[in-house]
Write an enzyme that holds these catalytic residues in place. Structure first.
Site, PDB file in Angstrom:
ATOM      1  N   SER A   1       0.823  -1.208   0.000  1.00  0.00           N
ATOM      2  CA  SER A   1       0.000   0.000   0.000  1.00  0.00           C
ATOM      3  C   SER A   1       0.856   1.255   0.000  1.00  0.00           C
ATOM      4  O   SER A   1       0.332   2.366   0.075  1.00  0.00           O
ATOM      5  CB  SER A   1      -0.904   0.007   1.241  1.00  0.00           C
ATOM      6  OG  SER A   1      -0.128  -0.094   2.415  1.00  0.00           O
TER       7      SER A   1
ATOM      8  N   ASN B   1      -2.243  -2.972  12.940  1.00  0.00           N
ATOM      9  CA  ASN B   1      -3.701  -2.862  12.952  1.00  0.00           C
ATOM     10  C   ASN B   1      -4.202  -1.630  13.695  1.00  0.00           C
ATOM     11  O   ASN B   1      -5.148  -0.974  13.269  1.00  0.00           O
ATOM     12  CB  ASN B   1      -4.334  -4.120  13.573  1.00  0.00           C
ATOM     13  CG  ASN B   1      -4.019  -5.371  12.778  1.00  0.00           C
ATOM     14  OD1 ASN B   1      -3.440  -5.295  11.692  1.00  0.00           O
ATOM     15  ND2 ASN B   1      -4.383  -6.528  13.299  1.00  0.00           N
TER      16      ASN B   1
ATOM     17  N   THR C   1     -40.176  26.187  -9.065  1.00  0.00           N
ATOM     18  CA  THR C   1     -40.426  24.802  -8.688  1.00  0.00           C
ATOM     19  C   THR C   1     -40.647  24.082 -10.011  1.00  0.00           C
ATOM     20  O   THR C   1     -41.177  24.668 -10.946  1.00  0.00           O
ATOM     21  CB  THR C   1     -41.670  24.619  -7.788  1.00  0.00           C
ATOM     22  OG1 THR C   1     -42.817  25.106  -8.478  1.00  0.00           O
ATOM     23  CG2 THR C   1     -41.519  25.361  -6.473  1.00  0.00           C
ATOM     24  N   HIS C   2     -40.198  22.842 -10.095  1.00  0.00           N
ATOM     25  CA  HIS C   2     -40.310  22.062 -11.336  1.00  0.00           C
ATOM     26  C   HIS C   2     -39.653  22.790 -12.515  1.00  0.00           C
ATOM     27  O   HIS C   2     -40.068  22.602 -13.656  1.00  0.00           O
ATOM     28  CB  HIS C   2     -41.789  21.798 -11.687  1.00  0.00           C
ATOM     29  CG  HIS C   2     -42.594  21.230 -10.573  1.00  0.00           C
ATOM     30  ND1 HIS C   2     -42.881  19.890 -10.472  1.00  0.00           N
ATOM     31  CD2 HIS C   2     -43.174  21.796  -9.481  1.00  0.00           C
ATOM     32  CE1 HIS C   2     -43.619  19.670  -9.396  1.00  0.00           C
ATOM     33  NE2 HIS C   2     -43.807  20.813  -8.769  1.00  0.00           N
TER      34      HIS C   2
ATOM     35  N   SER D   1     -13.753  26.095 -26.891  1.00  0.00           N
ATOM     36  CA  SER D   1     -13.910  24.856 -27.624  1.00  0.00           C
ATOM     37  C   SER D   1     -12.743  24.696 -28.575  1.00  0.00           C
ATOM     38  O   SER D   1     -12.239  25.676 -29.125  1.00  0.00           O
ATOM     39  CB  SER D   1     -15.212  24.918 -28.413  1.00  0.00           C
ATOM     40  OG  SER D   1     -15.166  24.031 -29.493  1.00  0.00           O
TER      41      SER D   1
ATOM     42  N   LYS E   1     -17.633  29.572 -28.554  1.00  0.00           N
ATOM     43  CA  LYS E   1     -18.092  28.964 -27.315  1.00  0.00           C
ATOM     44  C   LYS E   1     -17.390  29.486 -26.062  1.00  0.00           C
ATOM     45  O   LYS E   1     -16.201  29.750 -26.082  1.00  0.00           O
ATOM     46  CB  LYS E   1     -17.861  27.443 -27.363  1.00  0.00           C
ATOM     47  CG  LYS E   1     -18.782  26.708 -28.299  1.00  0.00           C
ATOM     48  CD  LYS E   1     -20.227  26.738 -27.870  1.00  0.00           C
ATOM     49  CE  LYS E   1     -20.458  26.046 -26.557  1.00  0.00           C
ATOM     50  NZ  LYS E   1     -20.224  24.609 -26.611  1.00  0.00           N
TER      51      LYS E   1
ATOM     52  N   ASN F   1     -17.619  27.953 -22.254  1.00  0.00           N
ATOM     53  CA  ASN F   1     -18.267  26.830 -21.577  1.00  0.00           C
ATOM     54  C   ASN F   1     -18.118  26.897 -20.054  1.00  0.00           C
ATOM     55  O   ASN F   1     -17.055  27.255 -19.551  1.00  0.00           O
ATOM     56  CB  ASN F   1     -17.663  25.522 -22.064  1.00  0.00           C
ATOM     57  CG  ASN F   1     -17.929  25.299 -23.538  1.00  0.00           C
ATOM     58  OD1 ASN F   1     -18.974  25.697 -24.044  1.00  0.00           O
ATOM     59  ND2 ASN F   1     -16.972  24.703 -24.223  1.00  0.00           N
TER      60      ASN F   1
ATOM     61  N   GLU G   1     -19.702  22.247 -14.514  1.00  0.00           N
ATOM     62  CA  GLU G   1     -19.960  20.920 -15.086  1.00  0.00           C
ATOM     63  C   GLU G   1     -19.092  19.857 -14.425  1.00  0.00           C
ATOM     64  O   GLU G   1     -19.561  18.773 -14.080  1.00  0.00           O
ATOM     65  CB  GLU G   1     -19.672  20.913 -16.590  1.00  0.00           C
ATOM     66  CG  GLU G   1     -20.688  21.642 -17.433  1.00  0.00           C
ATOM     67  CD  GLU G   1     -20.231  21.713 -18.881  1.00  0.00           C
ATOM     68  OE1 GLU G   1     -20.626  20.857 -19.674  1.00  0.00           O
ATOM     69  OE2 GLU G   1     -19.438  22.638 -19.206  1.00  0.00           O
TER      70      GLU G   1
ATOM     71  N   TYR H   1      -9.690  -7.302  12.521  1.00  0.00           N
ATOM     72  CA  TYR H   1      -9.050  -6.730  11.346  1.00  0.00           C
ATOM     73  C   TYR H   1      -9.005  -7.749  10.207  1.00  0.00           C
ATOM     74  O   TYR H   1      -8.673  -8.899  10.402  1.00  0.00           O
ATOM     75  CB  TYR H   1      -7.618  -6.267  11.669  1.00  0.00           C
ATOM     76  CG  TYR H   1      -6.961  -5.640  10.459  1.00  0.00           C
ATOM     77  CD1 TYR H   1      -7.224  -4.321  10.122  1.00  0.00           C
ATOM     78  CD2 TYR H   1      -6.137  -6.385   9.626  1.00  0.00           C
ATOM     79  CE1 TYR H   1      -6.661  -3.746   8.994  1.00  0.00           C
ATOM     80  CE2 TYR H   1      -5.570  -5.818   8.487  1.00  0.00           C
ATOM     81  CZ  TYR H   1      -5.842  -4.497   8.168  1.00  0.00           C
ATOM     82  OH  TYR H   1      -5.297  -3.934   7.053  1.00  0.00           O
TER      83      TYR H   1
ATOM     84  N   LYS I   1      -8.210   3.731   2.468  1.00  0.00           N
ATOM     85  CA  LYS I   1      -7.491   5.006   2.342  1.00  0.00           C
ATOM     86  C   LYS I   1      -7.760   5.748   1.030  1.00  0.00           C
ATOM     87  O   LYS I   1      -7.987   6.954   1.014  1.00  0.00           O
ATOM     88  CB  LYS I   1      -5.991   4.779   2.539  1.00  0.00           C
ATOM     89  CG  LYS I   1      -5.609   4.725   4.026  1.00  0.00           C
ATOM     90  CD  LYS I   1      -4.213   4.245   4.276  1.00  0.00           C
ATOM     91  CE  LYS I   1      -4.136   2.736   4.290  1.00  0.00           C
ATOM     92  NZ  LYS I   1      -4.938   2.042   5.314  1.00  0.00           N
TER      93      LYS I   1
END
Lengths: 457, 457, 457, 457
Positions: C23, C110, C155-156, C277, C283, C285, C290, C317, C325
């Site tokens: 690791s 551990n 709303t909506h 772009s 463009k 963006n 995003e 363990y 991690k």
């Protein structure tokens, strides 16, 4: 450094935005695919006379040089150039001058990045398919060595009926065969050529997409430019197939952990595939299967990550889709390393045949055979099942085994029981009588081994 | 009531355990499949002389009666009989006596439940495939009516280049075509007959699994009994295909929500497919697409639920697998209802052609065409792109449109620009010049419509 | 190189296993925490006379030197030493000789790895809390500048009722306040000291765990050694809090994307926070929002990854837990970078006050006010709501606005309507009359701003 | 039937849309909360003179009657009335006439549905907290009976060091204590009163939200109306806490499955809590823990479902949020039924003390004690660990136990070993010497039991 799209802008990009939006730290892994794609694109531009023959040759030679530099770790990737496409194009222009500025004709990064990822995944799926087959061969080898090794078959982690170890391993061969089928099905949808879709609408230049597809060995090309730049189905399908493969490996891993416990004691893990404890000197831990079991989580997580990205995304390309690469890379690495280590480890595992056999003998694992014996004598299964159940309860009370009962004792439960009952009571007989197709009889198992041997050749 | 497996037990099951472990509240939905499977199994038992011809007929007639009762809501399902299999068998025995006790010969609930779910899913996948095709036809119809409707194509939700509405809708036809391919691929692995695997090891009785498969129209039978009873790959694969389909629907739903907003104003939802507000009288809400978008979550959730179940499960059958049915049922219902409501709603949506056209005209959506114009004049794309960018910036400063520039102004950016530039600036021209395969030109779109018309016949 | 646990083993570890189980490639990130923990442990060993004062000082000095080397990139991490703990201990022993071999007295990896991760997360949660507060301050600043800016509340995604922009932004301040509360709650459970649990059972040596906790500023120590080494609740809780924070950021990101579209046009993103772009020169963006929206997926994925790991894991363990991690690191980096970039970007966004105002004016966003007007005149809300609905329908038919109706026209819908109705019809009045606590009236908004100003000081 | 919002509409809702958007099939479960909320709201309307005293009383009496009807199954829920709110309001109006039309004054379904769910969850969290405490008490009882029962403590499913069974069980008490803390933290954020936020902007009517909060015993009210109607954090936080609780139960379930296997044989499940096999008469299956383990998946799935819903949702209320209730209901039912069945089952489980003790004795589980013995003699831990490792390897070769070695043999590994080594080798001694806080010594365990006894009183 000036951005390739800076024409319309009046301010420079903030450093923090460059760092945040740049993908070069991970998409540089696609450099081979990117250059392969660019060369095919360039050849097409040349063939279609969109660029001159000389420009074509210049660009191809330039790209080959860039490739060499990257391969030899002599290429400096730059965050402010955003991604692998711009890093390569920028280097190309520096190398060959303004002709390099023609490379990006009639394409966009939107179709280019889709192409690169598809090329990459096509390659990796093929590697994964080979690794699965190798792993199946390893399992097949072990199974062949254990066509006579008896062990308890489990349901609910309770010993249920005896089976052959080969039969147990063949279950994994079946799962892996399905995994391959799924990766192959996924491959059909990966293997579609998006280049030429340009930003989203196609291009006004006279490109020949089929020619590019031919050069890059794509059997199909995308049919709608807006779909082509926003489609990541193939990523999700791949992650789903990988998740399911990992689920299978996690099941085998669980069994390896169980079998190497003192309580089961069915296998001995080789020292070289175990690790010790930093505090307990006597420990030998099945770290490899534990990690495989644990790594299943990260592939499930990647699948969810990508499904989340797609949810509610309007057409066509959105920057959210940049999040497609890391889950793929991580799943590819995880799947390949798990398969690779299993391929090597499984061959070294020692099955303790006697322990397995003794476990199969213990308990009352042939009780179903008694029930089926009674069925053959004409007793309805429900009654036969109940009678066998009562026999088991009797044995538990009297602390006897099934084989240890006398005929008289048997007859106490059903007059129809005869001496031939004793042929049903051994584990070996029990196994060999399971002759229904797909059952654990040695005959069946040998046939299944043969089938896979042919399949995996 | 005595449990079918009570022979070995000395205590009765606790009520709370019965409630907890029982699946009858949901698996009763499988009753037709369960009875179909049992009848095929019975016919095989008769043919193989494991039961007599008379018993066979008795059982079949009994099962038919049970089926009638359930269909007519005259059947009382009982929790303490655990599941649909035992409920039906118990009713059968009550009806026809001890012959009913022979039904469960040579099978286990482990293979039976796998069979039932496969039969159910086979049927439902076929329904889903038909619904997808119907939905594609609806989209195709709309697309055909809009081969001349211009609209802005978006990337990053910014107007990018003009496209035909038909082209936009065709993108969804492509997605749905892939969805069908995935369901069909999944179907291959659903369509495998597990019965005869018994509990996990096969059976000693002389069953004929191929005969059963033939009766139930399964093209394949499972090859390993342990795998057969513990395999739920087909469930996960189905949930994954369903999740991806829902992701597609969520994208369309998002667009419908956007398009019906005051700001976009691209569509008018029919009153009959909208709902109002309990407080705001002027509201007309796109509840249907919102709900579809929201329901995407539950299918993703079901996929994760089932992957979690499989993780780390040793062979072979474990009771955890009982959790397989509810996610399937929920996904089937969700997918089918979403498709059904979309099929009806989409036909009623009114596209506001002028709004779409005006939006396509606005902005500088033909800037790429200027760049490609310059490329055709021999300027490297990078420079052409930059020049076009500068033209856009100039227009923004001067508050002009591209079409509103004079030739002189154009020439200020490049000497190579001639009068023919004005042919590049209208949205209609821009669209029709995108003739690369898969691009948005009307010619391409007509060809794509033709392709799908043939495909969906 | 000999493994620290090699005493019991007869074979060396396979290279592939070393690579698979190691690791160090990611847990080296914990080196500061690991050394801090080791120094506290050493001080305790010294105080308790488990090691001598001289050994204690030697070890501490050695660890400080190792730390320096790592900080200065002069440390060579080695795969075959598995993890950060062993890499550091090995370097220590090489530096100071056999005294270094005493460092690991009375502890195990551990409990050590649990300690390191807790130290790391404690630090990072504190950073995240600060970033959230900074981000709230930015939102607060903007809100203060916009206490008079009217906009449509949705709303909506339908314009519903007018609100103040400040009110809209205050909604996010509330969400973020809850996020902080959740991270703080999580912190209580992170902030528990596990060291001294040793492998799983505690130690026979006379350690003083409270002393270690004091040195490391832990307010609590774990109460059960088996739980201490297998508990990863705090990881899941952190990932869940992070996922929810990202869900909030994804909502804001969606709004920024919508608002910067041509259709909404509510904001102007600064050039420095947008990208262009590679093909379309016009463009600009909203890549940053995003990407934030997309990155939500990876945090959801990490949460699922870790939940999957824990599912069905027996005590105590298991190596699966090593997978804890990377999800934490990835979530920390994602959350921090998203917040950081938002903090800078939001301050630069220009809200187009007139566009917002015009959008609020359009439609029939004050229809609810008419209904409430009628309620104040004594009409039941249901009837008032219906009357207001009929007025709206009338306006649509006649192509009029609410404010454009004559009193006579109003009276056609209800005799009770008087001239004062016209006070209900402007957007400004509508907003300012929403005086219910938490409503959007300016008075309320000013009070909320004051509350947060105090809170965030 | 006319919709409450029909004023503005010219067409009736399609049947398929009614079925699709209706939530009454599941949200009727909230009827008690809905009526409680409506009564409090009505009292406030009366107090504020928004409605007359008589109207107030009429409405309250009407609501009480509706409640009675629903309780007595005499209420007909109707799909076309969409949800529980409209079903109740409609019945009220039919009962008491036009005064009923005043109930919905100054509120919207957007704030009402948030209120209902919060009331429901507050109640259910309180039930869950009680169940967890009951379950802890059961575990505590068992632990108290087993303060002298020795068993192997495991890491990596390998016997590691002996522990007390009580110590093992106490690990779960700790986990459950954290679960309660998390539910309590979640409760703080559930316990916030949203009513009066109306649709999204507040109301112009003179409501008194604090009064409503007081009546419904909410300690806090929401501070921002837009946040109040779109906030579902509390749902996700609840699902996350539930998921983690289920992860804990899945760990215990896994252990129960392992322990009831023939190989471990640590426990005997009571017949009344097991089920048999439909085919294998000898089987006694741990179905209950298996199902608990499996049901973990559905709660993880619900968490993902809801996170998916929230991702990228702009403010404020969107119909997607209707998907909030089913995951909550399912998680509540799952968590409560799993806890309830465990509470009853655990008390009936028989631990096989001798099997546990023998397992603890076997292997070399006191090897760490030898290492720590050597540490106490002054040998660096690393060397001590290695010496102990060599002793274990020697025992394996010679087929001896640690306790079976002679002093001379011990001295062969280290001169420092004396006769007192033999005090380290028994499992009982090993346990009792683990006196570090949180360790497994009997003294510690008794203290921990005492702590929990006090805590759970």
């Amino acid at each position: 450094m000036k951005k390739p799209w800076a024409g319309r802008f009046t301010e420079k990009t903030e450093k923090i935005v460059e760092g945040f939006t740049s993908s070069i730290s991970f998409d540089k892994r696609l450099y081979e695919c990117d250059i392969d794609g660019s060369i095919a694109h360039t050849k097409m531009l040349g063939k279609q006379k969109i660029i001159s023959r000389r420009e074509m040759e210049l660009i191809i030679r330039g790209l080959d040089k860039v490739r060499e530099e990257i391969r030899n770790n002599k290429f400096k990737f730059r965050d402010e150039l955003e991604d692998i496409h711009m890093n390569i194009e920028h280097a190309l222009i520096k190398k060959i001058g303004s002709a390099g500025g023609k490379l990006h004709t009639a394409r966009s990064r939107n179709d280019q990045t889709a192409l690169d990822l598809r090329l990459f995944m096509r390659e990796e799926i093929s590697s994964i398919l080979k690794l699965i087959t190798s792993f199946q061969r390893v399992l097949l080898d072990i199974a062949e060595r254990h066509v006579d090794t008896l062990m308890p078959g489990y349901t609910h982690l309770q010993r249920a009926q005896p089976v052959l170890l080969a039969h147990h391993l063949l279950a994994y061969l079946e799962m892996l065969e399905r995994d391959k089928a799924r990766f192959n099905d996924c491959l059909k949808r990966v293997n579609v050529m998006p280049l030429g879709s340009a930003a989203l609408a196609g291009t006004t230049l006279p490109v020949d997409r089929k020619y590019v597809a031919g050069l890059l060995k794509f059997p199909a090309i995308s049919g709608n430019s807006m779909d082509a730049v926003s489609d990541r189905d193939f990523v999700i399908e791949f992650l789903s197939a990988s998740g399911l493969l990992m689920a299978h490996l996690s099941r085998l891993a669980e069994e390896l952990v169980l079998w190497s416990s003192a309580e089961f004691g069915f296998i001995e893990l080789p020292d070289a595939y175990s690790t010790g404890s930093s505090i307990m000197p006597q420990k030998k831990n099945p770290d490899v299967p534990e990690l495989i079991r644990g790594k299943t989580g990260r592939v499930f997580g990647s699948l969810i990550a990508m499904l989340t990205v797609l949810k509610g995304l309007p057409l066509s390309y959105n920057r959210d889709l940049q999040e497609d690469k890391e889950p793929v890379f991580d799943a590819v690495d995880t799947v390949k390393s798990c398969l690779s280590v299993l391929i090597k480890m499984l061959t070294e595992i020692k099955f303790k045949i006697n322990v397995l056999k003794n476990a199969a003998d213990a308990g009352f694992s042939t009780a179903t055979d008694i029930a089926e014996y009674l069925v053959r004598k004409g007793i309805p299964f429900r009654n036969a099942h109940e009678a066998a159940g009562r026999i088991v309860r009797y044995c538990i009370c009297k602390n006897k085994t099934l084989a240890g009962l006398s005929l008289k004792e048997f007859k106490g439960f059903s007059k129809l029981i005869e001496r031939d009952i004793f042929k049903c009571l051994t584990v070996r007989e029990s196994v060999n009588k399971k002759t229904s197709y797909g059952g654990t009889s040695k005959k069946n198992v040998l046939a299944a081994l043969k089938k896979f041997k042919k399949l995996l050749k």
